[in-house]
Write a protein that holds these residues in place. Structure first.
Motif, PDB file in Angstrom:
ATOM      1  N   TYR A  31       0.958  -1.097   0.268  1.00  0.00           N
ATOM      2  CA  TYR A  31      -0.532  -0.406  -0.126  1.00  0.00           C
ATOM      3  C   TYR A  31       0.355   1.152  -0.056  1.00  0.00           C
ATOM      4  O   TYR A  31       0.548   2.194  -0.149  1.00  0.00           O
ATOM      5  CB  TYR A  31      -1.023  -0.235   1.590  1.00  0.00           C
ATOM      6  N   PHE A  32       1.895   1.549   0.718  1.00  0.00           N
ATOM      7  CA  PHE A  32       3.164   2.395   0.811  1.00  0.00           C
ATOM      8  C   PHE A  32       3.496   2.496  -0.397  1.00  0.00           C
ATOM      9  O   PHE A  32       3.456   3.820  -1.401  1.00  0.00           O
ATOM     10  CB  PHE A  32       4.073   2.078   2.024  1.00  0.00           C
ATOM     11  N   ILE A  33       4.095   1.950  -1.070  1.00  0.00           N
ATOM     12  CA  ILE A  33       4.656   1.421  -2.486  1.00  0.00           C
ATOM     13  C   ILE A  33       3.200   2.080  -3.773  1.00  0.00           C
ATOM     14  O   ILE A  33       3.337   3.349  -4.530  1.00  0.00           O
ATOM     15  CB  ILE A  33       5.194   0.381  -2.829  1.00  0.00           C
ATOM     16  N   ALA A  34       2.446   1.644  -3.554  1.00  0.00           N
ATOM     17  CA  ALA A  34       0.846   1.709  -5.089  1.00  0.00           C
ATOM     18  C   ALA A  34       1.184   3.803  -4.136  1.00  0.00           C
ATOM     19  O   ALA A  34       0.591   4.084  -5.261  1.00  0.00           O
ATOM     20  CB  ALA A  34      -0.199   0.834  -3.826  1.00  0.00           C
ATOM     21  N   SER A  35       1.199   3.786  -2.947  1.00  0.00           N
ATOM     22  CA  SER A  35       0.282   5.245  -3.423  1.00  0.00           C
ATOM     23  C   SER A  35       1.512   6.611  -2.894  1.00  0.00           C
ATOM     24  O   SER A  35       1.360   7.484  -4.179  1.00  0.00           O
ATOM     25  CB  SER A  35       0.027   5.693  -1.110  1.00  0.00           C
ATOM     26  N   LEU A  36       2.893   6.103  -3.653  1.00  0.00           N
ATOM     27  CA  LEU A  36       4.078   6.450  -3.558  1.00  0.00           C
ATOM     28  C   LEU A  36       4.261   6.889  -5.464  1.00  0.00           C
ATOM     29  O   LEU A  36       3.807   7.684  -5.932  1.00  0.00           O
ATOM     30  CB  LEU A  36       5.285   6.511  -3.609  1.00  0.00           C
ATOM     31  N   LEU A  37       3.488   5.618  -5.836  1.00  0.00           N
ATOM     32  CA  LEU A  37       3.212   6.161  -7.417  1.00  0.00           C
ATOM     33  C   LEU A  37       1.732   6.410  -7.703  1.00  0.00           C
ATOM     34  O   LEU A  37       2.258   6.569  -8.663  1.00  0.00           O
ATOM     35  CB  LEU A  37       2.932   3.699  -8.005  1.00  0.00           C
ATOM     36  N   TRP A  38       1.000   6.183  -7.508  1.00  0.00           N
ATOM     37  CA  TRP A  38      -0.030   6.593  -7.867  1.00  0.00           C
ATOM     38  C   TRP A  38       0.743   9.002  -7.381  1.00  0.00           C
ATOM     39  O   TRP A  38       0.262   9.549  -8.224  1.00  0.00           O
ATOM     40  CB  TRP A  38      -1.543   6.966  -6.828  1.00  0.00           C
ATOM     41  N   ALA A  39       1.864   8.870  -6.216  1.00  0.00           N
ATOM     42  CA  ALA A  39       1.808  10.358  -6.611  1.00  0.00           C
ATOM     43  C   ALA A  39       2.305  10.979  -7.109  1.00  0.00           C
ATOM     44  O   ALA A  39       2.628  12.099  -8.054  1.00  0.00           O
ATOM     45  CB  ALA A  39       2.366  10.274  -5.213  1.00  0.00           C
ATOM     46  N   THR A  40       3.121   9.756  -7.612  1.00  0.00           N
ATOM     47  CA  THR A  40       4.469   9.912  -8.946  1.00  0.00           C
ATOM     48  C   THR A  40       3.756  10.272 -10.084  1.00  0.00           C
ATOM     49  O   THR A  40       4.341  10.840 -10.962  1.00  0.00           O
ATOM     50  CB  THR A  40       5.256   9.379  -9.138  1.00  0.00           C
ATOM     51  N   ALA A  41       2.037   9.153 -10.518  1.00  0.00           N
ATOM     52  CA  ALA A  41       1.715   9.044 -11.477  1.00  0.00           C
ATOM     53  C   ALA A  41       1.142  11.046 -12.360  1.00  0.00           C
ATOM     54  O   ALA A  41       1.466  11.447 -12.566  1.00  0.00           O
ATOM     55  CB  ALA A  41       1.348   8.106 -11.672  1.00  0.00           C
ATOM     56  N   ARG A  42       1.333  11.633 -10.809  1.00  0.00           N
ATOM     57  CA  ARG A  42       0.491  12.902 -11.180  1.00  0.00           C
ATOM     58  C   ARG A  42       1.473  14.257 -11.530  1.00  0.00           C
ATOM     59  O   ARG A  42       0.946  14.774 -12.533  1.00  0.00           O
ATOM     60  CB  ARG A  42      -0.133  13.941  -9.897  1.00  0.00           C
ATOM     61  N   TRP A  43       2.889  14.237 -11.678  1.00  0.00           N
ATOM     62  CA  TRP A  43       4.118  15.368 -12.598  1.00  0.00           C
ATOM     63  C   TRP A  43       3.776  15.613 -13.390  1.00  0.00           C
ATOM     64  O   TRP A  43       4.299  16.468 -14.157  1.00  0.00           O
ATOM     65  CB  TRP A  43       5.029  14.786 -11.359  1.00  0.00           C
ATOM     66  N   PRO A  44       3.517  14.819 -14.184  1.00  0.00           N
ATOM     67  CA  PRO A  44       3.722  14.974 -15.700  1.00  0.00           C
ATOM     68  C   PRO A  44       2.295  16.190 -16.578  1.00  0.00           C
ATOM     69  O   PRO A  44       2.081  16.166 -17.490  1.00  0.00           O
ATOM     70  CB  PRO A  44       3.652  13.702 -16.734  1.00  0.00           C
ATOM     71  N   ILE A  45       1.392  15.812 -15.464  1.00  0.00           N
ATOM     72  CA  ILE A  45      -0.270  16.662 -15.715  1.00  0.00           C
ATOM     73  C   ILE A  45       0.137  18.306 -14.988  1.00  0.00           C
ATOM     74  O   ILE A  45      -0.070  18.325 -13.817  1.00  0.00           O
ATOM     75  CB  ILE A  45      -0.767  16.270 -15.112  1.00  0.00           C
ATOM     76  N   HIS A  46      -0.542  18.912 -15.433  1.00  0.00           N
ATOM     77  CA  HIS A  46       0.016  20.238 -15.406  1.00  0.00           C
ATOM     78  C   HIS A  46      -1.128  20.908 -14.947  1.00  0.00           C
ATOM     79  O   HIS A  46      -1.060  22.431 -15.406  1.00  0.00           O
ATOM     80  CB  HIS A  46       1.081  21.124 -16.304  1.00  0.00           C
ATOM     81  N   SER A  47      -2.363  20.942 -15.492  1.00  0.00           N
ATOM     82  CA  SER A  47      -3.254  20.826 -14.652  1.00  0.00           C
ATOM     83  C   SER A  47      -3.890  20.519 -13.914  1.00  0.00           C
ATOM     84  O   SER A  47      -4.182  19.076 -13.675  1.00  0.00           O
ATOM     85  CB  SER A  47      -4.123  21.502 -15.306  1.00  0.00           C
ATOM     86  N   ALA A  48      -5.018  20.887 -12.573  1.00  0.00           N
ATOM     87  CA  ALA A  48      -6.269  20.052 -11.859  1.00  0.00           C
ATOM     88  C   ALA A  48      -6.578  19.119 -13.194  1.00  0.00           C
ATOM     89  O   ALA A  48      -8.015  19.625 -12.705  1.00  0.00           O
ATOM     90  CB  ALA A  48      -6.645  21.160 -10.752  1.00  0.00           C
ATOM     91  N   THR A  49      -6.403  17.919 -13.457  1.00  0.00           N
ATOM     92  CA  THR A  49      -7.187  17.641 -14.013  1.00  0.00           C
ATOM     93  C   THR A  49      -8.380  16.294 -13.744  1.00  0.00           C
ATOM     94  O   THR A  49      -8.024  16.481 -12.385  1.00  0.00           O
ATOM     95  CB  THR A  49      -6.915  16.675 -15.524  1.00  0.00           C
ATOM     96  N   GLU A  50      -9.445  16.078 -14.147  1.00  0.00           N
ATOM     97  CA  GLU A  50      -9.889  14.746 -14.076  1.00  0.00           C
ATOM     98  C   GLU A  50      -8.818  13.638 -13.337  1.00  0.00           C
ATOM     99  O   GLU A  50      -9.682  13.157 -12.458  1.00  0.00           O
ATOM    100  CB  GLU A  50     -11.562  14.252 -14.616  1.00  0.00           C
ATOM    101  N   ALA A  51      -8.401  13.297 -14.199  1.00  0.00           N
ATOM    102  CA  ALA A  51      -7.452  11.825 -14.026  1.00  0.00           C
ATOM    103  C   ALA A  51      -6.647  12.645 -12.807  1.00  0.00           C
ATOM    104  O   ALA A  51      -6.040  11.808 -12.623  1.00  0.00           O
ATOM    105  CB  ALA A  51      -6.649  11.822 -15.394  1.00  0.00           C
ATOM    106  N   LEU A  52      -6.175  13.752 -12.795  1.00  0.00           N
ATOM    107  CA  LEU A  52      -5.179  13.666 -11.478  1.00  0.00           C
ATOM    108  C   LEU A  52      -5.805  13.917 -10.344  1.00  0.00           C
ATOM    109  O   LEU A  52      -5.519  13.419  -9.376  1.00  0.00           O
ATOM    110  CB  LEU A  52      -4.182  15.261 -11.711  1.00  0.00           C
TER     111      LEU A  52
END
Length: 349
Positions: A31-52
């Motif tokens: 769960y800890f690793i999954a949380s960090l992966l979800w957090a890192t996945a946000r980086w290339p998104i440069h606005s508050a999109t629905e996906a983010l």
């Protein structure tokens, strides 16, 4: 973000399977690793999109599960910041005994960091030394990015003051032993906070530096994603307006206001903030100070033989914090140069 999302889903599925099987430690880790992966996945998104926003929901769900299975106390908190709130996690070294209180550091993980990455899952360098950690998303960072809590040149000082107000009201935290640890852009935010907080801050760590006045190198000579991200963090869509705004990011006028003991850890070949600016900043700080420069190291502090052969930067930071917040006593102001063999040359300020 696609590959990180794929891996986050895979890791979360492993966590759920472990939980269903009653394997609490495996579930905790996944769960800890999954949380960090979800957090890192946000980086290339440069606005508050629905996906983010969906990624943040998953990030929070996984971290809440990590807390459920953790082997030490962790608490999700929301710290008042004007009419908004800053999300944070308070990590304690262990459940406090009656009357026990801990020194505590507030952390800033930088432009691309987040509160979820404030501590290690096991063997965290601060927690292992008896220091509590408040992992904070300051203005523009982490969830504040999507909440539109915008960053300015100075409001991380207000944010850390709000965090200190909250910590000082907690019985398990010693209000007389509060510090700060900032990494990357957190090394700018930390200096701002130290100047704003004065004697309330006892120790301030600035590591993997971003201290160039005006930030020209990181925003105009490095990856364009840095500038794109920070423009949204600050609420700008016009690049010329942002260029004028970022020129106000200058630590030189406030350096002399810092009274906390300061440790700065940098690489001589930092590609995002030329080391000359850090030397200049440290000369301007009149408080007790220590500068460690690893020869040949770049921004991340891991790409050189000086780091491999010398003292681990994480240990150097944690030992220094323990000396300031637990052992106390006076410190000697000095520069430490770590060469390619790991040998240290110490020069007094």
């Amino acid at each position: 973000d696609r590959e990180f999302v794929i891996q986050a889903r895979r890791r979360e599925a492993k966590a759920k399977a472990a939980e269903d099987a009653g394997n609490r430690v495996t579930a905790r880790e996944c769960y800890f690793i999954a949380s960090l992966l979800w957090a890192t996945a946000r980086w290339p998104i440069h606005s508050a999109t629905e996906a983010l926003l969906e990624m943040e929901v998953k990030m929070n769900e996984c971290f809440e599960k990590f807390i459920q299975f953790a082997d030490r106390p962790i608490e999700r908190v929301e710290i008042a910041f004007g009419d908004q709130f800053l999300p944070a996690y308070l990590h304690l070294p262990h459940s406090p005994a009656d009357g026990e209180s801990f020194p505590c550091i507030v952390t800033s993980q930088g432009m691309d960091g987040c509160k979820e990455a404030a501590v290690s899952i096991y063997g965290d360098k601060a927690l292992e030394r008896g220091i509590a950690v408040l992992g904070l998303d300051g203005p523009g960072q982490g969830e504040c990015f999507s909440r539109r809590v915008l960053v300015t040149a100075s409001n991380h000082g207000v944010a850390v003051a709000a965090a200190y107000d909250w910590l000082e009201a907690r019985p398990e935290i010693d209000p007389g032993r509060l510090g700060f640890r900032g990494t990357s852009f957190g090394s700018y935010f930390g200096a701002v906070a130290a100047a704003a907080l004065g004697k309330r801050m006892k120790a301030c760590v600035l590591a993997a530096v971003c201290q160039e006045p005006g930030c020209n190198t990181i925003f105009n000579q490095a990856s364009p994603t840095f500038k794109m991200r920070f423009m949204y963090m600050a609420g700008y869509t016009d690049e010329a307006e942002f260029d004028a705004f970022i020129k106000t990011f200058d630590l030189r006028p406030i350096a002399a206001k810092i009274t906390a003991d300061v440790l700065c850890v940098a690489g001589s070949d930092d590609e995002l903030s030329p080391i000359a600016h850090t030397y200049d900043l440290m000369e301007r700080i009149t408080a007790p100070k220590k500068l460690i420069v690893y020869e040949g190291a770049r921004h991340g502090l891991w790409q050189s033989t000086s780091v491999a052969a010398g003292k681990n930067p994480h240990n150097a930071i944690a030992d220094w914090l323990a000396g300031r917040l637990i052992d106390g006593g006076a410190m000697t102001s000095e520069q430490v140069h770590v060469d390619a063999t790991g040998r240290e040359t110490v020069t007094p300020y």
